[in-house]
Design an enzyme around this catalytic site. Structure first.
Site, short mmCIF file in Angstrom:
data_model
loop_
_atom_site.label_atom_id
_atom_site.label_comp_id
_atom_site.label_asym_id
_atom_site.label_seq_id
_atom_site.Cartn_x
_atom_site.Cartn_y
_atom_site.Cartn_z
N GLY A 44 0.79 -1.25 0.00
CA GLY A 44 0.00 0.00 0.00
C GLY A 44 0.81 1.29 0.00
N PRO A 76 -6.96 -5.65 -13.55
CA PRO A 76 -6.70 -4.42 -14.29
C PRO A 76 -5.89 -4.69 -15.56
N GLY A 77 -6.14 -3.92 -16.58
CA GLY A 77 -5.22 -3.84 -17.72
C GLY A 77 -4.13 -2.85 -17.33
N SER A 136 15.89 -18.83 -13.18
CA SER A 136 16.29 -19.86 -12.20
C SER A 136 15.04 -20.28 -11.44
N ARG A 175 9.66 -2.58 -14.69
CA ARG A 175 9.97 -4.00 -14.82
C ARG A 175 9.39 -4.63 -16.08
N THR A 227 2.98 2.22 -2.45
CA THR A 227 3.36 2.68 -3.80
C THR A 227 2.21 2.41 -4.77
N GLY A 228 2.34 2.99 -5.95
CA GLY A 228 1.53 2.64 -7.13
C GLY A 228 0.03 2.56 -6.89
N TYR A 263 -4.25 -11.90 -17.56
CA TYR A 263 -3.62 -13.17 -17.98
C TYR A 263 -3.71 -14.23 -16.88
C1 HXC Z 1 15.24 -12.77 -14.40
C2 HXC Z 1 15.32 -12.16 -12.19
C3 HXC Z 1 14.93 -10.84 -12.51
C4 HXC Z 1 14.72 -10.53 -13.89
C5 HXC Z 1 15.20 -10.96 -10.37
N1 HXC Z 1 15.47 -12.17 -10.85
N2 HXC Z 1 14.86 -10.13 -11.36
N3 HXC Z 1 15.46 -13.11 -13.11
N4 HXC Z 1 14.88 -11.52 -14.80
N5 HXC Z 1 14.34 -9.31 -14.29
C6 HXC Z 1 15.90 -13.34 -10.09
C7 HXC Z 1 17.20 -13.09 -9.33
O1 HXC Z 1 18.33 -13.28 -10.17
C8 HXC Z 1 17.10 -14.13 -8.22
O2 HXC Z 1 17.40 -15.43 -8.70
C9 HXC Z 1 15.62 -14.17 -7.89
O3 HXC Z 1 14.94 -13.64 -9.05
C10 HXC Z 1 15.27 -13.28 -6.69
O4 HXC Z 1 15.74 -11.97 -6.97
P1 HXC Z 1 15.96 -10.87 -5.83
O5 HXC Z 1 16.32 -9.59 -6.50
O6 HXC Z 1 16.84 -11.42 -4.76
O7 HXC Z 1 14.47 -10.83 -5.21
P2 HXC Z 1 13.78 -9.75 -4.29
O8 HXC Z 1 14.77 -8.77 -3.74
O9 HXC Z 1 12.92 -10.52 -3.35
O10 HXC Z 1 12.86 -8.92 -5.32
C11 HXC Z 1 11.68 -9.45 -5.86
C12 HXC Z 1 11.49 -9.04 -7.33
C13 HXC Z 1 11.59 -7.50 -7.49
C14 HXC Z 1 10.14 -9.59 -7.76
C15 HXC Z 1 12.61 -9.68 -8.15
O11 HXC Z 1 11.36 -7.13 -8.84
C16 HXC Z 1 10.62 -6.77 -6.61
O12 HXC Z 1 10.94 -6.44 -5.47
N6 HXC Z 1 9.37 -6.54 -7.11
C17 HXC Z 1 8.29 -5.90 -6.30
C18 HXC Z 1 7.46 -4.93 -7.07
C19 HXC Z 1 6.99 -5.37 -8.44
O13 HXC Z 1 7.48 -6.38 -9.02
N7 HXC Z 1 6.04 -4.60 -9.00
C20 HXC Z 1 5.50 -4.85 -10.30
C21 HXC Z 1 4.16 -5.51 -10.22
S1 HXC Z 1 3.47 -5.31 -11.79
P3 HXC Z 1 18.86 -16.10 -8.46
O14 HXC Z 1 18.74 -17.43 -9.11
O15 HXC Z 1 19.85 -15.18 -9.14
O16 HXC Z 1 19.07 -16.17 -6.98
C22 HXC Z 1 2.38 -6.48 -12.16
C23 HXC Z 1 1.55 -6.06 -13.36
C24 HXC Z 1 1.01 -7.17 -14.19
O17 HXC Z 1 2.28 -7.48 -11.53
C25 HXC Z 1 0.27 -6.74 -15.46
C26 HXC Z 1 0.69 -5.47 -16.14
C27 HXC Z 1 -0.06 -5.10 -17.37
P1 NAP Z 2 4.08 -1.63 -7.39
O1 NAP Z 2 3.98 -0.18 -7.07
O2 NAP Z 2 5.43 -2.21 -7.67
O3 NAP Z 2 3.37 -2.43 -6.23
C1 NAP Z 2 3.79 -3.64 -5.72
C2 NAP Z 2 3.87 -3.51 -4.20
O4 NAP Z 2 4.07 -4.81 -3.63
C3 NAP Z 2 5.00 -2.62 -3.72
O5 NAP Z 2 4.48 -1.66 -2.83
C4 NAP Z 2 5.93 -3.58 -2.97
O6 NAP Z 2 6.52 -2.92 -1.85
C5 NAP Z 2 4.96 -4.67 -2.54
N1 NAP Z 2 5.64 -5.94 -2.32
C6 NAP Z 2 6.41 -6.65 -3.19
N2 NAP Z 2 6.90 -7.75 -2.61
C7 NAP Z 2 6.42 -7.76 -1.34
C8 NAP Z 2 6.57 -8.65 -0.25
N3 NAP Z 2 7.31 -9.76 -0.34
N4 NAP Z 2 5.95 -8.35 0.92
C9 NAP Z 2 5.20 -7.22 1.03
N5 NAP Z 2 5.02 -6.35 0.03
C10 NAP Z 2 5.62 -6.61 -1.15
O7 NAP Z 2 3.20 -2.00 -8.69
P2 NAP Z 2 1.67 -1.68 -9.07
O8 NAP Z 2 1.64 -1.49 -10.53
O9 NAP Z 2 1.11 -0.65 -8.18
O10 NAP Z 2 0.99 -3.09 -8.77
C11 NAP Z 2 -0.02 -3.24 -7.78
C12 NAP Z 2 -0.87 -4.47 -8.09
O11 NAP Z 2 -1.57 -4.29 -9.31
C13 NAP Z 2 -0.10 -5.77 -8.25
O12 NAP Z 2 -0.86 -6.84 -7.71
C14 NAP Z 2 0.00 -5.94 -9.73
O13 NAP Z 2 0.17 -7.27 -10.12
C15 NAP Z 2 -1.36 -5.41 -10.13
N6 NAP Z 2 -1.48 -5.00 -11.52
C16 NAP Z 2 -0.88 -3.86 -11.94
C17 NAP Z 2 -1.06 -3.46 -13.25
C18 NAP Z 2 -0.46 -2.19 -13.77
O14 NAP Z 2 -0.61 -1.91 -14.96
N7 NAP Z 2 0.19 -1.38 -12.96
C19 NAP Z 2 -1.83 -4.26 -14.13
C20 NAP Z 2 -2.41 -5.42 -13.65
C21 NAP Z 2 -2.25 -5.78 -12.33
P3 NAP Z 2 8.00 -3.26 -1.28
O15 NAP Z 2 8.91 -3.32 -2.44
O16 NAP Z 2 8.25 -2.14 -0.32
O17 NAP Z 2 7.86 -4.57 -0.56
#
Ligand code: HXC
Ligand code: NAP
Length: 293
Positions: free
Chosen positions: A22, A195-196, A112, A206, A24-25, A154
């Site tokens: 909650g 959501p789209g 991995s 990302r 961000t984003g 998806y």
């Molecule tokens: C391949 C990757 C990678 C990448 C990480 N890894 N990023 N592999 N491509 N881009 C691998 C690492 O090498 C590692 O494997 C393992 O994943 C864990 O990586 P860490 O960086 O140690 O993980 P962590 O610090 O826990 O971070 C989690 C994360 C990171 C998911 C990788 O991106 C994150 O914190 N995300 C949170 C917010 C987020 O993703 N928001 C977007 C949601 S959008 P190895 O083997 O090297 O140990 C969404 C929208 C959907 O869902 C629809 C949109 C239209």
């Molecule tokens: P975002 O800002 O990256 O939000 C993801 C949040 O999840 C961050 O605040 C992150 O905070 C938290 N998070 C990640 N790993 C966590 C963990 N292990 N424990 C607790 N918190 C964790 O991205 P967003 O676009 O707003 O996405 C929000 C939601 O919408 C997600 O479910 C995403 O799949 C969905 N969604 C987004 C889109 C889009 O177009 N943006 C489309 C479809 C669906 P920390 O890094 O501080 O933990």
């Protein structure tokens, strides 16, 4: 119009809602609207400084109360602590928004098994950890409650290049529909929103990284070019839908997943839908050729 608040002012008055991710984003945008509608808000994620800054912003902007609690939702105990901290502060919790997620694009063969685990653990395990910790409490207290989860379109079609996320979100969808039936007897409702594209720093950095989006291919893949209504989503229109589903106005909606994507996934599903790129003149030419025959 669609970027304007929709519900009446007291729609969530007296409710306490926990939003995972909650700070961000989209989580922050939905939380802000819940506050505006009279709710108390608890926000959780892994980064306390981000949560504290968000809480300050939100309280300043809305005048509501926000409690930031650090928690990695992959840990069940962390969620139990969120619940306890929230109940200590606000007396009860009425709603849970499962919004936190992890995601990135990659060919699956390059991942991995740890990378796969990381995303599935945040998305699916995080959702059932939170829901189970809160649900057991609600059931023991005989307290009605509401669980809303953010999935993606998806979740049911699947998608290449985001396979761990697709698997996790599909699990969240099955979880939502299953418990909507099983826990209705406890007066706990379950719904989801798919959501789209809604631009956020977390998703865009990302899923549409600059190194790709600057290229010709990247420009072709731009969400705006795939979405039939020709634009991406506004945060407020998602917040409107989330607030409605969190409120008692939607009391008879249970087990539903509502898509808000401007028609994006359906146009991708229709085999011939890309013909929408054919200009009028070419349709004229084809019609003339057919009539001549
Ligand atoms: C391949 C990757 C990678 C990448 C990480 N890894 N990023 N592999 N491509 N881009 C691998 C690492 O090498 C590692 O494997 C393992 O994943 C864990 O990586 P860490 O960086 O140690 O993980 P962590 O610090 O826990 O971070 C989690 C994360 C990171 C998911 C990788 O991106 C994150 O914190 N995300 C949170 C917010 C987020 O993703 N928001 C977007 C949601 S959008 P190895 O083997 O090297 O140990 C969404 C929208 C959907 O869902 C629809 C949109 C239209
Ligand atoms: P975002 O800002 O990256 O939000 C993801 C949040 O999840 C961050 O605040 C992150 O905070 C938290 N998070 C990640 N790993 C966590 C963990 N292990 N424990 C607790 N918190 C964790 O991205 P967003 O676009 O707003 O996405 C929000 C939601 O919408 C997600 O479910 C995403 O799949 C969905 N969604 C987004 C889109 C889009 O177009 N943006 C489309 C479809 C669906 P920390 O890094 O501080 O933990």
């Amino acid at each position: 119009m669609f970027d304007q608040p929709m519900l009446r002012e007291d729609a969530l008055k007296g409710k306490t809602i926990v939003v995972t991710g909650g700070g961000t984003g989209l989580g922050k945008a939905m939380g802000k609207y819940f506050l505006t509608l009279g709710a108390n808000l608890v926000i959780t994620s892994r980064k306390l400084p981000v949560l504290e800054a968000a809480a300050e912003d939100l309280m300043k902007e809305t005048g509501g109360q926000v409690l930031p609690v650090e928690a990695d939702i992959r840990s069940y105990e962390a969620l139990e602590n969120v619940l306890k901290t929230a109940v200590d502060k606000f007396g009860k919790v009425d709603g849970l928004l499962n919004n936190a997620a992890g995601n990135f694009i990659s060919p699956t063969e390059r991942l991995s098994h740890r990378a796969f685990d990381t995303v599935v653990d945040i998305v699916l395990k995080g959702t059932y950890n939170a829901t189970l910790a809160f649900g057991k409490h609600w059931i023991a207290e005989k307290q009605p409650a509401n669980v809303l989860s953010i999935v993606t379109t998806y979740a049911w079609t699947g998608s290449g290049y985001v396979v761990p996320s697709a698997c996790g979100k599909a699990g969240v969808l099955a979880f939502t529909r299953s418990l909507a039936v099983e826990w209705a007897k406890y007066k706990i409702r379950f719904n989801a929103i798919a959501p789209g594209p809604f631009p956020t720093e977390g998703a865009w950095s990302r899923l549409f990284p600059e190194s790709l989006s600057e290229t010709d291919l990247g420009k072709k893949l731009k969400p705006e070019n795939r979405i039939p209504v020709g634009r991406v989503g506004e945060h407020q229109e998602l917040a409107n839908l989330a607030a409605y589903l969190m409120s008692d106005f939607s009391a008879y909606i249970n087990g539903e997943v509502i898509t808000i994507d401007g028609g994006e996934w359906l146009q991708g599903a229709g085999e011939m839908s890309d013909l929408r790129h054919v200009p009028e003149q070419m349709w004229d030419m084809m019609e003339a050729a057919r009539k001549k025959k």
